[in-house]
Design an enzyme around this catalytic site. Structure first.
Site, PDB file in Angstrom:
ATOM      1  N   GLY A  55      36.655 -32.098  34.233  1.00  0.00           N
ATOM      2  CA  GLY A  55      35.450 -31.823  33.466  1.00  0.00           C
ATOM      3  C   GLY A  55      34.208 -32.224  34.231  1.00  0.00           C
ATOM      4  N   SER A  56      33.094 -31.535  33.975  1.00  0.00           N
ATOM      5  CA  SER A  56      31.815 -31.956  34.530  1.00  0.00           C
ATOM      6  C   SER A  56      31.311 -33.170  33.751  1.00  0.00           C
ATOM      7  CB  SER A  56      30.802 -30.819  34.444  1.00  0.00           C
ATOM      8  OG  SER A  56      31.144 -29.805  35.366  1.00  0.00           O
TER       9      SER A  56
ATOM     10  N   HIS B 122      30.954 -36.122  35.387  1.00  0.00           N
ATOM     11  CA  HIS B 122      31.413 -37.295  36.155  1.00  0.00           C
ATOM     12  C   HIS B 122      30.841 -37.301  37.576  1.00  0.00           C
ATOM     13  CE1 HIS B 122      34.167 -37.803  32.885  1.00  0.00           C
ATOM     14  NE2 HIS B 122      34.869 -36.733  33.179  1.00  0.00           N
TER      15      HIS B 122
ATOM     16  N   ASP C 146      43.733 -31.281  31.539  1.00  0.00           N
ATOM     17  CA  ASP C 146      43.759 -31.138  33.000  1.00  0.00           C
ATOM     18  C   ASP C 146      45.178 -30.947  33.507  1.00  0.00           C
ATOM     19  OD1 ASP C 146      41.368 -32.963  32.216  1.00  0.00           O
ATOM     20  OD2 ASP C 146      40.847 -32.308  34.236  1.00  0.00           O
TER      21      ASP C 146
ATOM     22  N   HIS D 223      34.932 -40.597  29.212  1.00  0.00           N
ATOM     23  CA  HIS D 223      34.298 -39.650  28.303  1.00  0.00           C
ATOM     24  C   HIS D 223      33.784 -40.374  27.073  1.00  0.00           C
ATOM     25  CE1 HIS D 223      37.766 -37.869  30.393  1.00  0.00           C
ATOM     26  NE2 HIS D 223      36.922 -36.909  30.661  1.00  0.00           N
TER      27      HIS D 223
END
Lengths: 329, 329
Positions: free
Chosen positions: A53-54, A56, A109, A215
């Protein structure tokens, strides 16, 4: 919410374009921004692909380049990239020696990378990272979460791939490094995803989330803010309990900011963490301090300890040339 | 205020100790923490010394090492170091070829560095940086403020010193680079100094401070938050108006975070800034994106443009090995 953006719908594309423009000497964009890949691929080398995911940043695209990843796939904010992205990335960088996928242990993921691996007809071997000692299962993961230690796996496996190590050996090396790497995080504030426009979770004025995920997933417990000394001690002890190192072991000590915490505080936390580690008879012979595996604008930090031997120390020290990590070249 | 600290009275010492411990391969601490200096000094080289208030980390101590500074003196938060610190630093690193002091244009810093220079009986030459186009005078400065462009002066002069350039030539080079370097900043939030425990200034929920200084000094005006496109355009145009470059000029484009702004937003801002610069016929041939000259935990950023020629491009590209900036070695 005050952020540098034009529209919540275009944040990721525009940030990606800026990243590619700023690092055009190292990086090229895949078609439809499916991935970022190394400008110069190395014939005969096993390809390394990661993603997630973006939110990070610089993980993972910031670690694409000589001595580390060949490609990285950014998903939506805190959301896995698609199998289609990963397959396109693997196809684009495979030099005939196959691909190693490095995947943080989150259900989305892992599932999507598995599907992508199937699409490549056995050309992929996978390393799953799960270095977070805070909790055994979590909002998005069965089993432990993969967090900042993933950077260390990517660096060491990346250096070995650059030196010509083959696919299954790289996979085994990645699994070994992951087992010898443990992390724990703490949030001082929540984080705000652009599309949501409000904090991902609520923390009181004087509360911290001990063991938070990257997250903002719940950690072990919410406690009143304590001294950096007490916070570092709790985190490092949790790591040491789990890692069970021997006295005299050498290690990388990595203090990672979550995006909203300045360096002055990270170095203070490093000072405290190093003290606990030295007192336990370990030697922090390598260090990394900075915001490398972030949670948007969250104030907070994680501590990662990764045990080294002669071989992995050499691989850590080997030249690397990526947007976010660079030395020796 | 939630920060990683033990006591507001010991923040700086403990953070400094962590910094020195994390970078013991590069850095040694001066007596009584008066300065940080390079572990290995180079005989026959002109020494470079900088310094300034703390709260801007990694500036300046993060730029001590091969190819950049020989020593840096940290003051209290947003407060100049003392002449005594600067004198001790200069004494410690002078190899007989004299010292160049790089000083940001704030009254306290300039006065204290002048006193230190006098104490060395003419062994020091000074470069004063004043790259901030936002305002002509400000809370702590007569004339323009020295901000993020200082990093570029330190890198280019540092590389020239490493190659053997002499003191007065280095001073002239630093002054030239400073003249060709212009910056402007914007704050999305205030910053909180540990000892104060509350924000340095107040900004409304939807307000930004256009032209802010790196201590939160007032800029040009307070305006409602706008798109990244509009913000970048205003900043870059102010820089270009002042710099008056020729079409085709090559430049470093440096997007600098103030400490609380994550990389995802800085790259988006880079994308917008690069667009305006390209449209003006300039070529951003080198880039730097990250939080290098900060204001504690302030959310916000600055944009710096520095015009290059063949010689300064080579000096920018030359090897550097410091805690915060490293390439080529």
């Amino acid at each position: 919410m005050k952020k540098f953006l034009n529209s919540v719908h275009t944040v990721l594309d525009e940030s990606f374009d800026g990243f590619v423009a700023a690092h055009a000497d190292i990086i090229v964009a895949g078609e439809e921004r499916k991935f970022a890949r190394r400008r110069s691929l190395k014939p005969g080398k096993v390809a390394l692909v990661s993603g997630g995911g973006s939110g990070h940043e610089p993980l993972h695209a910031g670690f694409v380049g000589h001595g580390m990843l060949d490609a990285a796939c950014p998903g939506q904010i805190f959301t896995s990239p698609t199998p289609d992205q990963m397959f396109a990335a693997a196809e684009s960088v495979d030099q005939g020696e196959g691909v190693v996928l490095i995947v943080k242990n989150y259900e989305g993921d892992v599932m999507n990378f598995e599907m992508a691996a199937e699409m490549t007809d056995g050309r992929c071997a996978t390393v799953i990272t799960d270095d977070d000692v805070a909790v055994e299962t979590s909002t998005y993961s069965t089993g432990r979460r993969g967090v900042a230690g993933t950077l260390i796996v990517e660096k060491i496996v990346g250096a070995a791939a650059e030196k010509g190590m083959k696919r299954l050996e790289l996979q085994a090396l990645g699994q070994t490094v992951n087992r010898r790497t443990r992390s724990m995080g703490v949030a001082l504030t929540s984080c705000t995803a652009p599309a949501a426009g409000k904090p991902n979770f609520e923390l009181g004025e004087t509360e911290i989330e001990m063991g938070v995920g990257i997250h903002g997933e719940p950690g072990r417990r919410r406690v009143p803010i304590a001294t950096a000394h007490a916070i570092a001690e709790e985190m490092v002890k949790a790591i040491l309990d789990d890692l069970a190192p021997r006295r005299g072991d050498e290690a990388i000590l990595f203090v990672n900011g979550f995006g909203g915490t300045p360096l002055i505080e990270l170095y203070l936390l490093y000072n405290e963490a190093a003290r606990v580690i030295n007192a336990a008879g370990l030697k922090p012979v390598r260090s990394l301090v900075g915001s490398y595996v972030t949670s948007l604008d969250m104030a907070g930090a994680s501590i990662t300890l990764s045990l080294l031997d002669d071989s992995t120390t050499k691989l850590w020290d080997a030249p690397v040339h990526t947007p976010a990590l660079r030395w020796g070249m």
